[in-house]
Design an enzyme around this catalytic site. Structure first.
Site, mmCIF file in Angstrom:
data_model
loop_
_atom_site.group_PDB
_atom_site.id
_atom_site.type_symbol
_atom_site.label_atom_id
_atom_site.label_comp_id
_atom_site.label_asym_id
_atom_site.label_seq_id
_atom_site.Cartn_x
_atom_site.Cartn_y
_atom_site.Cartn_z
ATOM 1 N N TYR A 158 1.589 -3.483 -9.793
ATOM 2 C CA TYR A 158 2.452 -3.752 -10.946
ATOM 3 C C TYR A 158 1.677 -3.934 -12.251
ATOM 4 C CZ TYR A 158 6.915 -4.234 -8.567
ATOM 5 O OH TYR A 158 8.066 -3.995 -7.884
ATOM 6 N N LYS A 229 -1.963 -7.645 3.316
ATOM 7 C CA LYS A 229 -2.194 -6.452 4.135
ATOM 8 C C LYS A 229 -3.712 -6.239 4.189
ATOM 9 C CE LYS A 229 -0.472 -2.874 6.254
ATOM 10 N NZ LYS A 229 0.046 -2.978 7.607
ATOM 11 N N ASP A 283 3.475 -6.518 7.230
ATOM 12 C CA ASP A 283 4.503 -5.840 8.043
ATOM 13 C C ASP A 283 5.024 -6.753 9.151
ATOM 14 O OD1 ASP A 283 1.737 -5.170 8.431
ATOM 15 O OD2 ASP A 283 2.332 -4.099 10.235
ATOM 16 N N ASP A 307 7.730 -8.459 -3.651
ATOM 17 C CA ASP A 307 8.904 -7.729 -4.125
ATOM 18 C C ASP A 307 9.766 -7.327 -2.934
ATOM 19 O OD1 ASP A 307 10.535 -6.529 -5.945
ATOM 20 O OD2 ASP A 307 9.368 -4.685 -6.102
#
Ligand code: NAP
Length: 421
Positions: A158, A229, A283, A307
């Site tokens: 972002y 992640k 995930d 998000d």
């Protein structure tokens, strides 16, 4: 009426990044685009009624409108979607609230919302996701969901550092990188690729995680989970996890315990006065929130994970129409409905103002006007329990009375008055 009563006072911030709120603060608002004016018109009387009933004449908000988006454009003309004065006033008054703003296509800004967050350094996007009794949900046990997401707001993809495929800049960067990849025997980037850069820094991670841990400690949560992640992106997301643990270890050593320590030293029992700091791969976290939501409290995560996660979590407790949010910095905070402008419903007095109303309740809580915040939430729950709801909830509640956006706000106002006696 004395001068302070007529004009209101400006909220100050202390050195720990907390607001010092007078009894009559000036709070700017931005109505927003599309459905923004509808939800603001429904929400404002809810805030004022709750404050009046919680504090009689001792406290009140002096609202001040700021222009942004299409309204600014219509007043100031082309190129003024986000007037400098509006940005300055949000910073000056310290706390503000806004409806959604349209992201102009090809209008010079990536997104007005992202621009506001970055220019005012509102580094923590705060999204509490709590189940309100009676709200329809696809979950069997939505009451087990009570999380507060702290999403880093200024970095990650972002940050907007990207170049189009085929541009000179993308070509220069690809050439630079490919030299190094080839030298180390790795597969080069395709020469016609678009390029996006994902920066993550220790400074920005640490201040985000610091706020998340403080919030957990002050609001009775049992854990802070770092969601990342890092198994794939070791030097960005993996570093986020490592810096997050460092903050807990270095700044909150007496108040935190890691998950590993919990089992090794404390036989799984959280010691009195401490919270658990743990981490999960992004995930896997989506599955965890569906299957074991009760194991999670505060979540601290980089921008993109946050998000996705916050919209998915909101769906578990009633959807975007009931999802509050805020963007918080060390000298300023902007509360906002988390959904967009829902343009197809603009001007129809139809959509759910719940997200903005709950954002206002969070704003009052942040100001330590807890009694007013509680009244709003109780009145909203009561209204839903009377089966008075807007279309989005009505389509999931058989037999409910579907009302307009303004009628839903008015029903909450009436319930505040009844609850306050
Ligand atoms: P959106 O405005 O959030 O609307 C998508 C759908 O979500 C709506 O059609 C509606 O679903 C549902 N929805 C949203 N708000 C609702 C509410 N208050 N009550 C009930 N249902 C609600 O997303 P979008 O259409 O993708 O985005 C429109 C514009 O908003 C874009 O310009 C986007 O950039 C901007 N945006 C702004 C913000 C912000 O200001 N913070 C955030 C996101 C997007 P149904 O059609 O099923 O009824």
């Amino acid at each position: 009426m004395n001068k302070a009563e007529r004009t209101g006072e400006i909220i100050q911030w202390d050195a720990d990044g907390r607001p010092v709120v007078p009894d009559d603060p000036i709070i700017p608002y931005i109505e927003g685009d599309g459905t923004g004016p509808d939800i603001w018109a429904a929400a404002r009387p809810v805030f004022d009624t709750a404050i009046t009933h919680a504090y009689q004449k001792n406290r009140r908000i002096i609202w001040r409108e700021l222009l942004a988006g299409e309204k600014a454009l219509s007043v100031y003309g082309p190129g003024t979607l986000l007037p400098e004065k509006s940005l300055e006033d949000i910073a000056r008054y310290g706390i503000a609230i806004k409806g959604p703003l349209t992201t102009p296509v090809g209008g010079g800004f990536r997104s007005l919302n992202v621009t506001i967050r970055q220019m005012l350094d509102l580094y923590a996007c705060f999204r509490p996701v709590r189940y309100l009794s009676g709200v329809p949900s696809p979950m069997l046990h939505p009451e087990l969901v009570n999380i507060a997401i702290f999403r880093e707001n200024t970095e990650d993809v972002y940050a907007g550092v990207e170049w189009k495929a085929g541009s000179r800049e993308a070509g220069d960067i690809i050439e630079f990188i490919n030299k190094r990849l080839k030298a180390s025997g790795r597969r080069p980037i395709h020469e016609k690729s678009g390029i996006g850069i994902k920066p993550m820094s220790e400074f920005n991670t640490r201040r985000l995680v610091r706020r998340a841990v403080q919030y957990a400690l002050e609001n009775g949560y049992q854990s802070v989970t770092l969601v990342h992640k890092g198994n794939i992106m070791k030097y960005t997301e993996g570093a986020f996890r490592d810096w997050g643990y460092q903050v807990a270890r270095e700044e909150f050593s007496e108040q935190t315990v890691t998950e590993a320590e919990l089992h090794e030293k404390y036989k799984g029992e959280i010691p009195e006065g401490r919270i658990v700091v743990k981490d999960r791969i992004a995930d896997a976290m989506f599955q965890q929130l569906l299957l074991r939501p009760e194991d999670y409290g505060v979540i601290a995560t980089p921008n993109l994970n946050g998000d996705y996660l916050s919209d998915a979590a909101a769906a578990q407790v009633g959807g975007l129409g009931m999802a509050p949010g805020a963007n918080i910095g060390d000298r300023c905070a902007l509360f906002e409905a988390t959904h967009g402008t829902a343009p197809k419903y603009a001007g129809l007095d139809k959509i759910n103002p719940g997200s903005l109303i709950l954002s206002g309740a969070e704003m009052l809580r942040f100001m330590r006007w807890t009694e007013a915040a509680d009244l709003i939430v109780e009145a909203l729950i009561k209204t839903v329990s009377q089966e008075i709801v807007t279309y989005d909830l009505a389509r999931q509640m058989k037999g409910a009375r579907e009302v307009r956006c303004s009628e839903f706000g008015a029903a909450i106002v009436e319930n505040i008055k009844k609850l306050a006696g």
